[in-house]
Write a protein that holds these residues in place. Sequence first.
Motif, PDB file in Angstrom:
ATOM      1  N   GLY A 262       0.781  -1.235   0.000  1.00 20.57           N
ATOM      2  CA  GLY A 262       0.000   0.000   0.000  1.00 20.57           C
ATOM      3  C   GLY A 262       0.815   1.288   0.000  1.00 20.57           C
ATOM      4  N   GLU A 263       2.153   1.159   0.079  1.00 21.03           N
ATOM      5  CA  GLU A 263       3.005   2.370   0.121  1.00 21.03           C
ATOM      6  C   GLU A 263       3.800   2.492  -1.181  1.00 21.03           C
ATOM      7  N   PRO A 264       3.942   3.718  -1.716  1.00 22.27           N
ATOM      8  CA  PRO A 264       4.770   3.868  -2.919  1.00 22.27           C
ATOM      9  C   PRO A 264       6.207   3.452  -2.621  1.00 22.27           C
ATOM     10  N   ALA A 265       6.811   2.654  -3.510  1.00 25.79           N
ATOM     11  CA  ALA A 265       8.143   2.118  -3.208  1.00 25.79           C
ATOM     12  C   ALA A 265       9.133   2.319  -4.352  1.00 25.79           C
ATOM     13  N   GLY A 266       8.673   2.907  -5.443  1.00 24.75           N
ATOM     14  CA  GLY A 266       9.519   3.052  -6.630  1.00 24.75           C
ATOM     15  C   GLY A 266      10.828   3.780  -6.374  1.00 24.75           C
ATOM     16  N   HIS A 267      10.810   4.730  -5.453  1.00 26.87           N
ATOM     17  CA  HIS A 267      12.004   5.546  -5.197  1.00 26.87           C
ATOM     18  C   HIS A 267      13.039   4.802  -4.344  1.00 26.87           C
ATOM     19  N   LEU A 268      12.696   3.619  -3.842  1.00 29.16           N
ATOM     20  CA  LEU A 268      13.607   2.910  -2.920  1.00 29.16           C
ATOM     21  C   LEU A 268      14.324   1.721  -3.556  1.00 29.16           C
ATOM     22  N   ILE A 269      14.006   1.429  -4.833  1.00 25.41           N
ATOM     23  CA  ILE A 269      14.397   0.106  -5.349  1.00 25.41           C
ATOM     24  C   ILE A 269      15.462   0.107  -6.429  1.00 25.41           C
ATOM     25  N   ARG A 270      16.078   1.255  -6.698  1.00 23.40           N
ATOM     26  CA  ARG A 270      17.059   1.285  -7.794  1.00 23.40           C
ATOM     27  C   ARG A 270      18.503   1.277  -7.305  1.00 23.40           C
ATOM     28  N   THR A 271      18.719   0.996  -6.028  1.00 25.12           N
ATOM     29  CA  THR A 271      20.094   0.973  -5.528  1.00 25.12           C
ATOM     30  C   THR A 271      20.759  -0.353  -5.912  1.00 25.12           C
ATOM     31  N   GLN A 272      22.086  -0.376  -5.836  1.00 25.37           N
ATOM     32  CA  GLN A 272      22.834  -1.596  -6.155  1.00 25.37           C
ATOM     33  C   GLN A 272      22.455  -2.713  -5.179  1.00 25.37           C
ATOM     34  N   GLU A 273      22.266  -2.333  -3.905  1.00 23.56           N
ATOM     35  CA  GLU A 273      21.933  -3.324  -2.873  1.00 23.56           C
ATOM     36  C   GLU A 273      20.599  -4.014  -3.197  1.00 23.56           C
ATOM     37  N   VAL A 274      19.621  -3.215  -3.583  1.00 24.32           N
ATOM     38  CA  VAL A 274      18.315  -3.793  -3.899  1.00 24.32           C
ATOM     39  C   VAL A 274      18.378  -4.591  -5.209  1.00 24.32           C
ATOM     40  N   SER A 275      19.217  -4.149  -6.158  1.00 25.78           N
ATOM     41  CA  SER A 275      19.374  -4.918  -7.409  1.00 25.78           C
ATOM     42  C   SER A 275      19.847  -6.332  -7.096  1.00 25.78           C
ATOM     43  N   MET A 276      20.842  -6.451  -6.219  1.00 24.54           N
ATOM     44  CA  MET A 276      21.379  -7.763  -5.893  1.00 24.54           C
ATOM     45  C   MET A 276      20.353  -8.578  -5.089  1.00 24.54           C
ATOM     46  N   ALA A 277      19.607  -7.913  -4.221  1.00 25.76           N
ATOM     47  CA  ALA A 277      18.570  -8.610  -3.438  1.00 25.76           C
ATOM     48  C   ALA A 277      17.471  -9.134  -4.363  1.00 25.76           C
ATOM     49  N   ALA A 278      17.127  -8.334  -5.376  1.00 29.31           N
ATOM     50  CA  ALA A 278      16.083  -8.756  -6.331  1.00 29.31           C
ATOM     51  C   ALA A 278      16.554  -9.985  -7.089  1.00 29.31           C
ATOM     52  N   SER A 279      17.806  -9.939  -7.515  1.00 25.35           N
ATOM     53  CA  SER A 279      18.348 -11.069  -8.268  1.00 25.35           C
ATOM     54  C   SER A 279      18.356 -12.326  -7.389  1.00 25.35           C
ATOM     55  N   ALA A 280      18.740 -12.163  -6.124  1.00 19.46           N
ATOM     56  CA  ALA A 280      18.806 -13.322  -5.213  1.00 19.46           C
ATOM     57  C   ALA A 280      17.411 -13.875  -4.923  1.00 19.46           C
ATOM     58  N   CYS A 281      16.452 -12.996  -4.653  1.00 22.22           N
ATOM     59  CA  CYS A 281      15.122 -13.532  -4.295  1.00 22.22           C
ATOM     60  C   CYS A 281      14.410 -14.109  -5.522  1.00 22.22           C
TER      61      CYS A 281
END
Length: 220
Positions: A79-98
């Motif tokens: 329910g919360e906007p999250a687009g501004h939080l997900i383009r970091t390198q850390e989140v990129s690697m977390a996305a790939s892992a999950c």
Amino acid sequence: MEKFFQIAIDGPGGAGKSTIAKAVAQKLGIEYIDTGAMYRVLGLKMLKNGMEFKDSSDLRMLLDNTSIDFRDGDIFLDGEPAGHLIRTQEVSMAASACSAIPAVRKKMVEAQQKMGESKNVIMDGRDICEVVFPQAQFKFFVTADTQERARRRFEELKAKGENVTFEQVLAQIKERDLNDSTREASPMRQADDAELLDTTDMTAEQAADYICEKVRKTVK
Ligand code: DC
């Protein structure tokens, strides 16, 4: 029943998929669904909860208690906007892992199929042509030279004020390509019936026009 069409786009990170897909959606007046963003928000949530990137009862519970949706093209997590939080390198690697965890993919694919079944959509990701919409009328594998993809990502991150070097971005692009193409669950690959679109020497606008032209020829 009205028949809807899907444009499916797969390809590695930094190839320009989302810029191209956004432009196509705008030109054709259809909806764009960024499936990478869905894995990114889940990766972000797992990071925040300090979870390991493997299947577990905690993960199943998290999946049951997570809502991901798009409103006017923007992604919302619980329910919360999250687009501004997900383009970091850390989140990129977390996305790939999950995204390598089959239970995660199952939940995402079901949600994506639902999103695309009752409207015209363009969807980009890694498994759209073969798993999410194998029946899509239009399929493309969008890629570009690795150095060029790293250069694009680097410019993007620099513009956002992230403190990274080109070499770090290049290394992460290579690591993510390897993760995404060698995982067991739906590895990234070009589907046999997807057209290869190499954007190394193309602007996103040119690539978008190319796709629109193909669609307009078929869909009247
Ligand atoms: O496209 P992106 O860089 O935002 O995707 C983030 C990660 O999510 C990517 O490393 C692979 C994964 N992904 C996937 O496995 N399947 C998809 N359909 C989309 C993304």
